[in-house]
Scaffold this active site. Structure first.
Site, mmCIF file in Angstrom:
data_model
loop_
_atom_site.group_PDB
_atom_site.id
_atom_site.type_symbol
_atom_site.label_atom_id
_atom_site.label_comp_id
_atom_site.label_asym_id
_atom_site.label_seq_id
_atom_site.Cartn_x
_atom_site.Cartn_y
_atom_site.Cartn_z
ATOM 1 N N ASP A 36 0.982 -1.073 0.023
ATOM 2 C CA ASP A 36 -0.103 0.077 -0.106
ATOM 3 C C ASP A 36 0.846 1.374 -0.157
ATOM 4 O O ASP A 36 1.486 1.456 0.976
ATOM 5 C CB ASP A 36 -1.071 -0.028 1.265
ATOM 6 N N TYR A 125 -9.741 14.567 -8.686
ATOM 7 C CA TYR A 125 -8.687 13.761 -9.199
ATOM 8 C C TYR A 125 -7.369 14.491 -9.717
ATOM 9 O O TYR A 125 -6.501 14.288 -9.538
ATOM 10 C CB TYR A 125 -9.538 12.653 -10.111
HETATM 11 N N1 LIG Z 1 -7.194 5.196 -16.526
HETATM 12 C C1 LIG Z 1 -7.019 6.429 -17.280
HETATM 13 O O1 LIG Z 1 -7.768 6.803 -18.220
HETATM 14 C C2 LIG Z 1 -5.828 7.164 -16.984
HETATM 15 C C3 LIG Z 1 -5.317 8.232 -17.893
HETATM 16 C C4 LIG Z 1 -4.533 9.046 -17.689
HETATM 17 C C5 LIG Z 1 -3.334 8.580 -16.680
HETATM 18 N N2 LIG Z 1 -3.951 7.489 -15.774
HETATM 19 C C6 LIG Z 1 -2.918 7.050 -14.811
HETATM 20 O O2 LIG Z 1 -2.371 5.767 -15.108
HETATM 21 C C7 LIG Z 1 -2.060 5.288 -13.763
HETATM 22 C C8 LIG Z 1 -2.414 3.946 -14.097
HETATM 23 O O3 LIG Z 1 -3.961 3.963 -14.038
HETATM 24 P P1 LIG Z 1 -4.800 2.508 -14.281
HETATM 25 O O4 LIG Z 1 -5.550 2.993 -15.463
HETATM 26 O O5 LIG Z 1 -4.040 1.464 -14.688
HETATM 27 O O6 LIG Z 1 -5.782 2.367 -13.190
HETATM 28 P P2 LIG Z 1 -6.175 1.131 -12.250
HETATM 29 O O7 LIG Z 1 -6.469 0.201 -13.341
HETATM 30 O O8 LIG Z 1 -7.015 1.737 -11.435
HETATM 31 O O9 LIG Z 1 -4.813 0.800 -11.371
HETATM 32 C C9 LIG Z 1 -4.296 1.520 -10.458
HETATM 33 C C10 LIG Z 1 -3.929 0.314 -9.541
HETATM 34 O O10 LIG Z 1 -3.442 1.012 -8.197
HETATM 35 C C11 LIG Z 1 -4.032 0.324 -7.137
HETATM 36 N N3 LIG Z 1 -4.077 1.039 -5.994
HETATM 37 C C12 LIG Z 1 -5.077 1.993 -5.349
HETATM 38 N N4 LIG Z 1 -4.471 2.507 -3.998
HETATM 39 C C13 LIG Z 1 -3.575 1.952 -3.897
HETATM 40 C C14 LIG Z 1 -2.708 2.082 -2.680
HETATM 41 N N5 LIG Z 1 -2.871 2.863 -1.680
HETATM 42 N N6 LIG Z 1 -1.390 1.386 -2.736
HETATM 43 C C15 LIG Z 1 -0.989 0.365 -3.786
HETATM 44 N N7 LIG Z 1 -1.864 0.422 -4.897
HETATM 45 C C16 LIG Z 1 -3.122 0.971 -4.971
HETATM 46 C C17 LIG Z 1 -5.356 -0.088 -7.548
HETATM 47 O O11 LIG Z 1 -5.676 -1.112 -6.691
HETATM 48 P P3 LIG Z 1 -7.293 -1.657 -6.566
HETATM 49 O O12 LIG Z 1 -7.775 -1.701 -7.743
HETATM 50 O O13 LIG Z 1 -7.277 -2.587 -5.682
HETATM 51 O O14 LIG Z 1 -7.805 -0.180 -5.995
HETATM 52 C C18 LIG Z 1 -5.022 -0.624 -8.917
HETATM 53 O O15 LIG Z 1 -4.500 -1.969 -9.104
HETATM 54 C C19 LIG Z 1 -2.652 6.251 -12.511
HETATM 55 O O16 LIG Z 1 -1.386 6.879 -12.294
HETATM 56 C C20 LIG Z 1 -3.665 6.775 -13.426
HETATM 57 O O17 LIG Z 1 -3.564 8.163 -12.768
HETATM 58 C C21 LIG Z 1 -4.744 6.812 -15.957
#
Ligand SMILES: NC(=O)c1ccc[n+]([C@@H]2O[C@H](COP(=O)([O-])OP(=O)(O)OC[C@H]3O[C@@H](n4cnc5c(N)ncnc54)[C@H](OP(=O)(O)O)[C@@H]3O)[C@@H](O)[C@H]2O)c1
Length: 281
Positions: A36, A125
């Protein structure tokens, strides 16, 4: 190269792990259940144990609407949590690659956002992600890369193409927002680019997003066609689809710093379709 990946079970985290294996590295992949990032002591212990050269922080609170009502919880992960990762990496001599978002911008510009453009988030966010950028830069002033990307989709998570494919299979018509423009970025492409960057990471902010841009409406139409579905997709405006969080109307990202260029979003969509079809077979 030793790579530690946080948030490794997330949509992007999974693809970074896969790209790291494909490039011949042995990643240490830590899902939220294993690390975490809000637990500073645990982050330091995990980094000290793995002794990585690079830490890729994919851990984040990504529920954009949910962050409006739970700002403190979103901030804890996206702000100080990101800072914990960078501080621990720096203390053990590792470089941090931190993933950030197009939502740090207000979206009022009419030409692509480059790295030196002024930030101005319009959602909780976006504010939390911006705080993460500041905390990473402060925690590891000489050893960080902040990679902003946009509109991620991938086989390993909930994403817009999966939602559209499901709804288009159930309905004859879909209304989709046509006045927000971005770069739909396939996490398979972004994950590979992050691993390439890990070989020679530049200091500071870098924009890495798919080539091309489109609206959610145009993206949805392409998804429906790629899925071979019979569903009419109709354009609507943002105010016809109320959401808790405001989104930037325009968040096309380009690099003025020679960031790795990614394939066009259409190519990402076709790879996504083949990957999900293979997984379903
Ligand atoms: N999705 C988009 O459209 C988008 C666009 C631009 C940038 N981003 C960025 O890209 C990155 C990856 O995003 P993603 O789309 O892969 O999102 P994601 O699928 O939600 O992955 C984020 C991961 O972080 C985990 N997490 C949450 N809280 C945590 C904590 N306290 N400690 C450790 N892990 C934790 C989540 O676990 P749980 O699922 O168990 O909560 C999830 O596995 C992020 O930085 C996001 O802001 C995303």
């Amino acid at each position: 190269m030793r790579i530690l990946i946080t948030g490794a079970a997330g949509m992007l985290g999974q693809d970074v792990c896969e790209a790291a294996w494909a490039a011949g590295h042995e990643p240490t992949a830590l899902a939220r259940s294993e690390l975490d990032v809000t637990d500073d002591g645990a982050v330091h212990a995990a980094v000290a144990k793995a002794r990585p050269d690079i830490v890729v922080n994919c851990a984040a609170w990504t529920n954009v609407d949910g962050a409006e009502g739970s700002y403190d919880a979103a901030l804890a992960v996206n702000g100080p949590g990101a800072g914990n990762v960078a501080r621990a990496a720096d203390a053990s001599g590792a470089w941090t690659i931190h993933v950030s978002s197009d939502y740090v911008f207000d979206g009022l510009k009419l030409t692509p956002y480059v790295e030196s453009d002024a930030v101005g988030p319009i959602s909780a966010y976006g504010r939390a992600k911006l705080q993460g950028e500041l905390e990473v830069a402060q925690a590891a002033p000489a050893s960080h890369t902040i990679v902003r990307s946009s509109w991620l989709f991938g086989a390993g998570g909930s994403c817009f193409p999966k939602t559209i494919l499901r709804l288009a299979a159930e309905r004859d018509q879909l209304d989709v927002i046509s006045d927000q423009l971005g770069c739909p970025t396939f996490t398979g492409h972004l994950g590979a680019a992050l691993v390439t960057l890990a070989g020679a990471p530049p200091l500071g902010v870098l924009h890495v997003a798919a080539a091309g841009d489109c609206s959610w409406f145009a993206f949805a139409r392409e998804i429906v066609t790629a899925g071979g579905l019979e569903c009419e997709v109709r354009p609507i405006s943002t105010d016809q689809y109320p959401a808790a969080a405001a989104r930037p109307p325009y968040s096309v990202l380009r690099s003025e710093r020679g960031a790795p260029s990614l394939p066009h979003w259409r190519q990402g969509l076709h790879q996504f379709m083949s990957q999900t079809a293979r997984a379903a077979a």
